[in-house]
Structures are given as structure tokens and as C-alpha cells.
Scaffold this motif. Structure first.
Motif: not given
Length: 261
Positions: A135-139, A145-146, A207-214, A217-219
Motif C-alpha cells: 500500500t506504500v508502493g513497495h515492491i 526512500g529506497s 497502482v495509480h503512482h506505479l502506472v501513471e505517476g512520476a 523513491a517515495l513510490w
């Protein structure tokens, strides 16, 4: 990045299993990157069913898991080694020792992480990497911040990730370890094909950030925008914040069936 919006988890599991079955048929000694958690379960269930039906074999295949908690006893049911064996490895015909994972009890963690990277390279690299997204965008466990170029290493889990994973520990967030070993973003980016699964409304923002965001490192998952072959498999709820959702549906519907994913 190909975005595929499907009606339910069963359809997601079937489509991903098609790609893995095709890979193993043309390359029996394929190297798979295996994720744990709830997202890949439909894939593993489908592959186990196909193995039982005699459609696919993993006898020559190998696997590397993404991550592992630090400090859990080896016999703890929630170590990712035990989880991946329960969910997938022990349900098909991998050879003994063919699936390796990070060692959360290693006495020299930096040395182990370097050796794990070397083992992936020695195996020829990962042909297909299965991923979920937090949910915080980690994979993997590459938290916000990674480094976008990171390799296998120890990481501290965010409070939100520990809250999200508490369901696997009887709802007790304090029972969730605070540290993990994880393949880095650079490690994941070295896989030749990445298949990422996300379902449910709680994943919609990530998912929104993953696909359509900038790319940021925040996502951390947004680094996949730079990968040449990523397939993102979503249900309608996970896709609910995508601005171009209708376009993604149209392009997938117009794709020739023989192309696969």
C-alpha cells in the motif's frame, strides 16, 4: 508497461499462469522470481492445478524468492521460506534445493546478501519475476526512500507495512519483525519479464503512482516504468484510480491472443 484489467483474481491467476507455463515449456530450466503474500496466491493455485493435470513441470526450473524477515526462527510458519513452500514449491515438482531465498538468520548479513546476488547471476538471471505491491508502493520490501539502484540488503520495515502484515501474525503488529532482507530495486529490474499483481481498493493509490505517476523513491515500484517488459495485472478495484483505465482495457482487448503477455 502493459496494463491488464481483469474481472477477478481467478482470471489474473490464469493469465499469469499462461505466461509461466509458456516460459517453462520453451525453457524447462527457467529461473523464476517468486513473491509471497496474498497477491500471487491465485497464480500458484492455478500452476499447482496445471501441474496436477500434467500440463506443466518445474523439475528443471529454479527459483529465487524476493525477501525474508530477519530473526524469525527457521520453523516459524510465517518465514517466507516456509510460506513459499506451503503455497507453491511443495505443490509442484521443483527439485530439492532448486528454490533459494534470503537467510533471515545469517550471521554476516552483508556477506550473505552479496552471495545471494552472485547466485542469481550464476543461475543466468531471473526470466520471470512475480511481484505484488504494498500500500506504500513497495515492491519486495523496498520501502519508500529506497535507492532505485539498490541490491539485496537489510531494510527496516515501515510501520504501515507492519500493520498491513499483522494479519499474518494474528493481528498483532508487535509480532511482525521490524527488519527484513530484500532483493533491491536494481536486482528486480534485472529480471527479463516482471509480472506484477494488485487487487483490491487498498492498492488503488499505489497502482495509480506505479502506472501513471512520476518515478520517485517515495513510490519505489515506479522504477518499473523504466523496465522494458512489465505486465501489470489488476482487478477493477485496484485499477479504480487510473486515469487511462478505459484506454488500457481497449488496448488489451485489441491485442492478438497469440501475443500473450
Amino acid at each position: 508497461m502493459e496494463i491488464v484489467i481483469l474481472p477477478d483474481t481467478a482470471a489474473i491467476g490464469s493469465l499469469a499462469a499462461d505466461a509461466i507455463e509458456s516460459l517453462v515449456q520453451r525453457k524447462p530450466d527457467a529461473v523464476l522470481g517468486l513473491a509471497t503474500g496474498s497477491s500471487p496466491l491465485a497464480i500458484y493455485d492455478e500452476l499447482a492445478a496445471r501441474y496436477a493435470a500434467g500440463r506443466v513441470s518445474f523439475a528443471q526450473a529454479r527459483g529465487f524468492t524476493l525477501d525474508e524477515y530477519v530473526g524469525l526462527p527457521a520453523d516459524h510458519p510465517e518465514t517466507y521460506r516456509n510460506v513459499i513452500h506451503k503455497d507453491f514449491v511443495d505443490r509442484v515438482d521443483f527439485a530439492p534445493g532448486a528454490v533459494r531465498g534470503p537467510d533471515g538468520l545469517a550471521t554476516d548479513i552483508p556477506a550473505f546478501c552479496a552471495a545471494y546476488e552472485d547466485a542469481i547471476v550464476a543461475a543466468g538471471g531471473v526470466d520471470l519475476q512475480i511481484l505484488g505491491i504494498g500500500t506504500v508502493g513497495h515492491i519486495g520490501f523496498n520501502e519508500p526512500g529506497s535507492s532505485l539502484a539498490s541490491r539485496t540488503r537489510i531494510k527496516t520495515l515501515t510501520r504501515q507495512t507492519r500493520i498491513d502484515n499483522a494479519r499474518f501474525f494474528g493481528g498483532d503488529v508487535d509480532a511482525v519483525p521490524t527488519h527484513c532482507l530484500t532483493q533491491g530495486l536494481g536486482t528486480i529490474m534485472s529480471a527479463r519479464h516482471v509480472v506484477l499483481v494488485a487487487t483490491g481498493p487498498q492498492k488503488a493509490e499505489a497502482v495509480h503512482h506505479l502506472v501513471e505517476g512520476a518515478v520517485s523513491a517515495l513510490w519505489p515500484g515506479t522504477i518499473l516504468q523504466h523496465h522494458p517488459h512489465v505486465t501489470v495485472l489488476l482487478d477493477g478495484a485496484a485499477a479504480s484510480r487510473l486515469q487511462l483505465a478505459d484506454y488500457y482495457r481497449e488496448t488489451y482487448q485489441a491485442k492478438p491472443a497469440w501475443q500473450g503477455i
